[in-house]
Design an enzyme around this catalytic site. Structure first.
Site, PDB file in Angstrom:
ATOM      1  N   ASN A   1     -48.460   3.462 -19.055  1.00 13.25           N
ATOM      2  CA  ASN A   1     -48.338   3.575 -17.599  1.00 13.25           C
ATOM      3  C   ASN A   1     -47.470   4.763 -17.196  1.00 13.25           C
ATOM      4  O   ASN A   1     -46.488   5.083 -17.867  1.00 13.25           O
ATOM      5  CB  ASN A   1     -47.676   2.306 -17.050  1.00 13.25           C
ATOM      6  CG  ASN A   1     -48.669   1.179 -16.853  1.00 13.25           C
ATOM      7  OD1 ASN A   1     -49.684   1.357 -16.186  1.00 13.25           O
ATOM      8  ND2 ASN A   1     -48.382   0.028 -17.442  1.00 13.25           N
TER       9      ASN A   1
ATOM     10  N   CYS B   1     -47.417   0.525 -26.269  1.00  9.46           N
ATOM     11  CA  CYS B   1     -46.660   1.522 -27.004  1.00  9.46           C
ATOM     12  C   CYS B   1     -47.185   2.903 -26.657  1.00  9.46           C
ATOM     13  O   CYS B   1     -48.365   3.177 -26.835  1.00  9.46           O
ATOM     14  CB  CYS B   1     -46.806   1.274 -28.500  1.00  9.46           C
ATOM     15  SG  CYS B   1     -46.124   2.618 -29.477  1.00  9.46           S
TER      16      CYS B   1
ATOM     17  N   ARG C   1     -45.412  -7.129 -14.386  1.00  7.62           N
ATOM     18  CA  ARG C   1     -46.685  -7.750 -14.734  1.00  7.62           C
ATOM     19  C   ARG C   1     -47.438  -6.898 -15.766  1.00  7.62           C
ATOM     20  O   ARG C   1     -47.571  -7.271 -16.920  1.00  7.62           O
ATOM     21  CB  ARG C   1     -47.546  -7.949 -13.454  1.00  7.62           C
ATOM     22  CG  ARG C   1     -48.694  -8.934 -13.610  1.00  7.62           C
ATOM     23  CD  ARG C   1     -49.955  -8.350 -14.229  1.00  7.62           C
ATOM     24  NE  ARG C   1     -50.476  -7.212 -13.469  1.00  7.62           N
ATOM     25  CZ  ARG C   1     -51.419  -6.395 -13.926  1.00  7.62           C
ATOM     26  NH1 ARG C   1     -51.932  -6.575 -15.148  1.00  7.62           N
ATOM     27  NH2 ARG C   1     -51.837  -5.367 -13.219  1.00  7.62           N
TER      28      ARG C   1
ATOM     29  N   HIS D   1     -53.788   4.518 -10.023  1.00  7.05           N
ATOM     30  CA  HIS D   1     -53.087   3.869 -11.133  1.00  7.05           C
ATOM     31  C   HIS D   1     -53.393   4.687 -12.390  1.00  7.05           C
ATOM     32  O   HIS D   1     -54.398   4.474 -13.063  1.00  7.05           O
ATOM     33  CB  HIS D   1     -53.608   2.433 -11.251  1.00  7.05           C
ATOM     34  CG  HIS D   1     -52.904   1.597 -12.277  1.00  7.05           C
ATOM     35  ND1 HIS D   1     -52.089   0.534 -11.941  1.00  7.05           N
ATOM     36  CD2 HIS D   1     -52.896   1.648 -13.626  1.00  7.05           C
ATOM     37  CE1 HIS D   1     -51.611  -0.019 -13.039  1.00  7.05           C
ATOM     38  NE2 HIS D   1     -52.094   0.633 -14.082  1.00  7.05           N
TER      39      HIS D   1
END
Lengths: 311, 311
Positions: free
Chosen positions: A260, A251, A25, A218
């Site tokens: 991430n 990117c 996702r 996160h």
């Protein structure tokens, strides 16, 4: 592919960590070209096969906003053969929840912001108005027996506002918990956090009565800080960590990178610390190498690069 | 270039960390093409100008082994205009020490191995024989009033031997201290360490009577673990950290990468933690961007990439 970290436990860390895999996702939604639905389905199946028990599958946003995930209705049923794997989906509003419920989704997530600037940029409304939009969604999801995750973006820094006060984040988190979210995911959307800031925010949330077991972190690797921030979070009792297979998501070489945390780099550290995740690192790397081939560019994950290199 | 981390201190960390910058020596010695001496000199001057107070300048090894650093005699005098900056140089043997002393070096370093396999591969002798070779070098250096640093390679894992027992590393460290080394640099040469292993080794060294103030850590980012390992080391009282400007040192995208921790990624974390280093991050990034231009390829440091990107 035989090199694996030696296991030496460190005091004060959890026995087990649940990895909330966001690649399909959060990773794919930023891809320039559209990935075929069959590839997405195989990606999720491979991730589950590598032992990831929570894979955020897709998003039921309006196709106009995220064309990459416009195939959610087609994709989700292709994942029904994955018993025991949690497959949360993002829902931005009532209409998104309708679509998710119609397909039998068992978990949904809403995407809030800790700052006014990002709420305006991403949701085109104030923080208050966005929480007001999510509230009936969350309440109805809970009434339907679903789990609800609340993402909170810009928990540490914001590109327009700079440092984000801890109290401001706590307030948004409290409201998400009050409307029924059973898990919060604290996003360092621009990757600026450092370990002391992580500890301060987690301490403030605990003080405000938000149980640490309901908090996920996160982190983004824009400045290379994601894994040390994760270590700090584990030392504060966090047991759920978001990561993206192969570091998928924007990117990594641009300032605007989402960047991430790569699931492989995380698993390397957790394996080394003797913290159980259920993930088979070799199979996960094979999956990310396969996905990189599909996308036509190498993974930015250092662990993937180190262990997939043919010498 | 205005984004900087917010400062939030964490308990139990040092007030100040000394960064031992290894880019000009450890970074450049792996370059495929020879860097002109004038560029090296400017590199060291720029690093000092960015606030780095310890810059490992070059190596007095035989030019046959490290042709990249064959210009040590020409380079070292070009750095004399840097008062207050420590400029250690690597010396492999008596001849190297002679050369360093002749030029007025005030600090030298020897390069030992914790494993037999790497001692054989890198020094062409056993661990015992290599320590016997260093001993008269160290003793004479101390007698000449020099500081002596002892590098210890393969402190965590070894590509031939796998996991390296902590006791084996402690034994090599004790012998280096006994011969007069006032600082040890623990190298994770292949980048496999994780935070629990770091803590275990540092604990064992302390127990063996090696003061934590005499220990430096030298992490490689092959698997993305360098910064979280550094955080673990700081939590164990370490106050000297090796790093390489821009992450110079081998190709970060190959399994054989040296993949040094990038000084910029380290400074970002330390700035965020409110730990003083004396380094100006903006000037350091400018230096690494300039050096990347000289080498004709971008820096692998995430912080350099994020803050030097033109959007």
């Amino acid at each position: 592919m035989t090199a694996l970290p030696m296991t030496v436990r460190a005091p004060g860390l959890p026995e087990r960590v649940r990895i909330h895999e966001v690649g399909p996702r959060d990773g794919l939604q930023n891809e320039a070209s559209v990935v075929p639905t069959e590839v997405k389905a195989e990606f999720v199946h491979r991730l589950a096969g590598a032992g990831l028990d929570t894979v955020e599958a897709t998003s039921f946003v309006h196709p106009r906003w995220v064309p990459q995930l416009a195939d959610a209705e087609k994709l989700y049923p292709m994942l029904s053969g994955l018993p025991g794997v949690r497959l949360p989906v993002l829902v931005p509003n009532d209409r998104g929840l309708d679509r998710a419920l119609a397909l039998g989704a068992r978990e949904v997530a809403v995407f809030a912001s800790a700052t006014e600037s990002f709420a305006r940029a991403n949701l085109n409304r104030t923080v208050d108005a966005s929480l007001a939009m999510f509230e009936p969604v969350a309440i109805r999801a809970v009434e339907s027996g679903l789990r609800v995750r609340g993402y909170v973006s810009m928990c540490f820094g914001d590109p327009w506002e700079g440092a984000v006060p801890v109290g401001q984040v706590v307030e948004v988190c409290r409201r998400l918990v009050a409307m029924g979210c059973d898990e919060l995911s604290l996003g360092d959307t621009i990757g600026v956090a450092t370990p002391g800031h992580v500890g301060a925010l987690l301490g403030a949330l605990t003080e405000a009565g938000v149980p640490v077991s309901s908090i996920a972190v996160h982190f983004h690797d824009t400045y290379g800080q994601a894994l040390s921030n994760t270590l700090a979070a584990l030392q504060h009792g966090i047991t759920t960590v978001d990561a993206s297979a192969g570091g998928l998501g924007g990117c990594p070489y641009a300032k605007s990178a989402t960047g991430n945390l790569a699931t492989e780099d995380l698993v390397w550290m957790l394996d080394g610390l003797g913290i159980q995740t259920g993930v088979d690192l070799g199979r996960l790397i094979d999956t990310s190498v396969w996905m990189a081939d599909q996308l036509g560019r190498p993974s930015p994950s250092r662990t993937v690069r180190a262990l997939s290199h043919k010498e």
